[in-house]
Design a protein around this motif. Structure first.
Motif, PDB file in Angstrom:
ATOM      1  N   GLU A 103       0.832  -1.196   0.000  1.00 12.34           N
ATOM      2  CA  GLU A 103       0.000   0.000   0.000  1.00 12.34           C
ATOM      3  C   GLU A 103       0.871   1.253   0.000  1.00 12.34           C
ATOM      4  O   GLU A 103       2.019   1.235   0.450  1.00 12.34           O
ATOM      5  CB  GLU A 103      -0.907   0.014   1.233  1.00 12.34           C
ATOM      6  CG  GLU A 103      -1.954  -1.098   1.255  1.00 12.34           C
ATOM      7  CD  GLU A 103      -2.866  -0.983   2.455  1.00 12.34           C
ATOM      8  OE1 GLU A 103      -2.637  -0.044   3.272  1.00 12.34           O
ATOM      9  OE2 GLU A 103      -3.786  -1.798   2.584  1.00 12.34           O
TER      10      GLU A 103
ATOM     11  N   PHE B 150       1.831   3.791  -8.418  1.00  6.66           N
ATOM     12  CA  PHE B 150       0.931   2.653  -8.549  1.00  6.66           C
ATOM     13  C   PHE B 150       1.635   1.443  -9.152  1.00  6.66           C
ATOM     14  O   PHE B 150       1.258   0.294  -8.866  1.00  6.66           O
ATOM     15  CB  PHE B 150      -0.281   3.035  -9.391  1.00  6.66           C
ATOM     16  CG  PHE B 150      -1.247   3.938  -8.675  1.00  6.66           C
ATOM     17  CD1 PHE B 150      -1.850   3.541  -7.497  1.00  6.66           C
ATOM     18  CD2 PHE B 150      -1.538   5.207  -9.164  1.00  6.66           C
ATOM     19  CE1 PHE B 150      -2.733   4.370  -6.814  1.00  6.66           C
ATOM     20  CE2 PHE B 150      -2.421   6.043  -8.505  1.00  6.66           C
ATOM     21  CZ  PHE B 150      -3.016   5.616  -7.324  1.00  6.66           C
TER      22      PHE B 150
ATOM     23  N   LEU C 219       1.299  -1.710  -6.804  1.00  6.23           N
ATOM     24  CA  LEU C 219       0.437  -2.778  -7.305  1.00  6.23           C
ATOM     25  C   LEU C 219       1.187  -3.821  -8.113  1.00  6.23           C
ATOM     26  O   LEU C 219       0.585  -4.788  -8.573  1.00  6.23           O
ATOM     27  CB  LEU C 219      -0.686  -2.179  -8.167  1.00  6.23           C
ATOM     28  CG  LEU C 219      -1.553  -1.114  -7.499  1.00  6.23           C
ATOM     29  CD1 LEU C 219      -2.597  -0.591  -8.480  1.00  6.23           C
ATOM     30  CD2 LEU C 219      -2.224  -1.666  -6.250  1.00  6.23           C
TER      31      LEU C 219
ATOM     32  N   SER D 211      -7.753   1.807  -4.909  1.00  5.70           N
ATOM     33  CA  SER D 211      -8.664   0.683  -5.118  1.00  5.70           C
ATOM     34  C   SER D 211      -9.174   0.641  -6.552  1.00  5.70           C
ATOM     35  O   SER D 211      -9.325  -0.437  -7.140  1.00  5.70           O
ATOM     36  CB  SER D 211      -9.839   0.783  -4.142  1.00  5.70           C
ATOM     37  OG  SER D 211     -10.539   2.018  -4.319  1.00  5.70           O
TER      38      SER D 211
ATOM     39  N   LYS E 207      -6.316  -0.534  -8.767  1.00  9.48           N
ATOM     40  CA  LYS E 207      -6.080  -1.960  -8.526  1.00  9.48           C
ATOM     41  C   LYS E 207      -7.112  -2.805  -9.250  1.00  9.48           C
ATOM     42  O   LYS E 207      -6.777  -3.842  -9.853  1.00  9.48           O
ATOM     43  CB  LYS E 207      -6.123  -2.244  -7.023  1.00  9.48           C
ATOM     44  CG  LYS E 207      -5.801  -3.687  -6.656  1.00  9.48           C
ATOM     45  CD  LYS E 207      -5.779  -3.878  -5.155  1.00  9.48           C
ATOM     46  CE  LYS E 207      -5.432  -5.327  -4.802  1.00  9.48           C
ATOM     47  NZ  LYS E 207      -5.392  -5.517  -3.318  1.00  9.48           N
ATOM     48  N   SER E 208      -8.372  -2.389  -9.223  1.00 11.71           N
ATOM     49  CA  SER E 208      -9.423  -3.136  -9.922  1.00 11.71           C
ATOM     50  C   SER E 208      -9.212  -3.112 -11.429  1.00 11.71           C
ATOM     51  O   SER E 208      -9.366  -4.131 -12.111  1.00 11.71           O
ATOM     52  CB  SER E 208     -10.790  -2.534  -9.575  1.00 11.71           C
ATOM     53  OG  SER E 208     -11.026  -2.593  -8.186  1.00 11.71           O
TER      54      SER E 208
ATOM     55  N   HIS F 224      -6.265  -5.384 -12.337  1.00 16.43           N
ATOM     56  CA  HIS F 224      -6.658  -6.789 -12.242  1.00 16.43           C
ATOM     57  C   HIS F 224      -7.523  -7.197 -13.431  1.00 16.43           C
ATOM     58  O   HIS F 224      -7.361  -8.295 -13.990  1.00 16.43           O
ATOM     59  CB  HIS F 224      -7.422  -7.019 -10.931  1.00 16.43           C
ATOM     60  CG  HIS F 224      -7.927  -8.423 -10.777  1.00 16.43           C
ATOM     61  ND1 HIS F 224      -7.094  -9.487 -10.489  1.00 16.43           N
ATOM     62  CD2 HIS F 224      -9.190  -8.942 -10.890  1.00 16.43           C
ATOM     63  CE1 HIS F 224      -7.814 -10.605 -10.429  1.00 16.43           C
ATOM     64  NE2 HIS F 224      -9.083 -10.296 -10.664  1.00 16.43           N
TER      65      HIS F 224
END
Length: 300
Positions: free
Chosen positions: A2, A84, A88, A165, A168-169, A172
């Motif tokens: 994080e 990021f 990530l 968040s 990250k989504s 993914h």
């Protein structure tokens, strides 16, 4: 991993500092490659920071601003892409295509907003000039950095603090259901630096100085091949004889830079000693370059 609060704070402060440096100090620390280095140091991954910062630097290599024009904010895009990417585990090239470039383009709007806001301080300075109030002139001049800094700090802070968040989504999703798109964006991110070179070559007077361009390309290719061959030879010999511990280093970038500097110095000396053109006359070379659309030094 994080993004910690102190990392968010430092990256936000640098986002505000870099535009001040670009407008007032001119120390070059506001360049994307330095933004990548500083963001890499803050995030604990200097390699990723330099890869992203260097790629963004090459991408805007031929992009310039004239007058009041706004351009993409590659520095802010670099900061978010590095943060990021490290947090990530994104591929640097994918972070460039999915984060750095879109963010840099969107920041044009905040740049324009900062310019509009600064008109308030400009008008106040005009008023204080008429009143001969020099202290107020200095105060409003310094205050002009506030909208510039906030135009970078607020978007970067919001993205780092609340966008983790979401990013990250998206990452993914790109690496699973839309893997084909994610791979395409990764490839596009690797190709983007070539765009900067293409823009730069478009506006450099290549047709006028093509001989230096050819010499530089050939010398670089020759030296690179020669040093690569020596490295391969040294590796082969070291495999046969354990006592052979000589290291063969590749051609440093400094050597290439010095070759280019030598060519530039020769051209500068030649042009500075050239016969001056009389008033009202125009040299044939200058006329040809104007027709070609190339930008000369006196036009910038």
């Amino acid at each position: 991993m994080e993004i910690l609060w102190w990392q968010v704070l430092l990256l936000t402060l640098y986002a505000g500092y870099q535009i001040w440096d670009e407008l007032h100090l001119y120390s070059s620390i506001s360049q994307p490659v330095f933004a990548g280095l500083i963001a890499g140091l803050i995030m604990g991954d200097v390699t990723t920071g330099l890869v992203i910062g260097g790629s963004m630097q090459l991408m805007i290599l031929g992009v310039g601003t004239f007058g009041g024009a706004s351009r993409i904010d590659a520095n802010s895009g670099t900061l978010l892409a590095v943060a990021f990417s490290v947090a990530l585990g994104m591929e640097p090239t994918q972070a460039i295509a999915t984060l750095a470039v879109p963010v840099a383009s969107l920041m044009i709007q905040t740049d324009i907003l900062a310019r509009f806001t600064n008109t308030f301080f400009a008008h106040r300075i005009d008023t204080k000039i008429e009143e001969m109030n020099y202290k107020a002139i200095e105060r409003y001049y310094v205050a002009g950095i506030i909208p510039w800094a906030l135009s970078r700090m607020i978007p970067v802070f919001l993205a780092l603090a609340f966008g983790g968040s979401v990013v990250k989504s998206v990452v993914h999703f790109l690496n699973t259901d839309l893997k084909w798109l994610g791979d395409g964006l990764t490839t596009a991110g690797a190709v983007l630096p070539a765009v900067g070179f293409a823009i730069l070559l478009r506006y450099l007077p290549i047709k006028k100085h093509y001989m230096y361009f050819i010499l530089g390309f050939v010398l670089t290719a020759i030296f690179a091949s020669m040093f690569d061959g020596m490295t391969s030879l040294g590796t082969a010999v070291s495999g046969l004889d354990k006592k052979f511990d000589t290291e063969f280093n590749s051609l440093p970038m400094l050597a290439i830079a010095l070759i280019g500097f030598a060519f530039a110095a020769m051209e500068y000396k030649r042009t500075s000693l050239a016969k001056p053109v009389k008033p009202g006359e125009m040299s044939e070379t200058h006329s040809q370059n104007d027709d070609e659309g190339e930008i000369e030094d006196d036009e910038i």
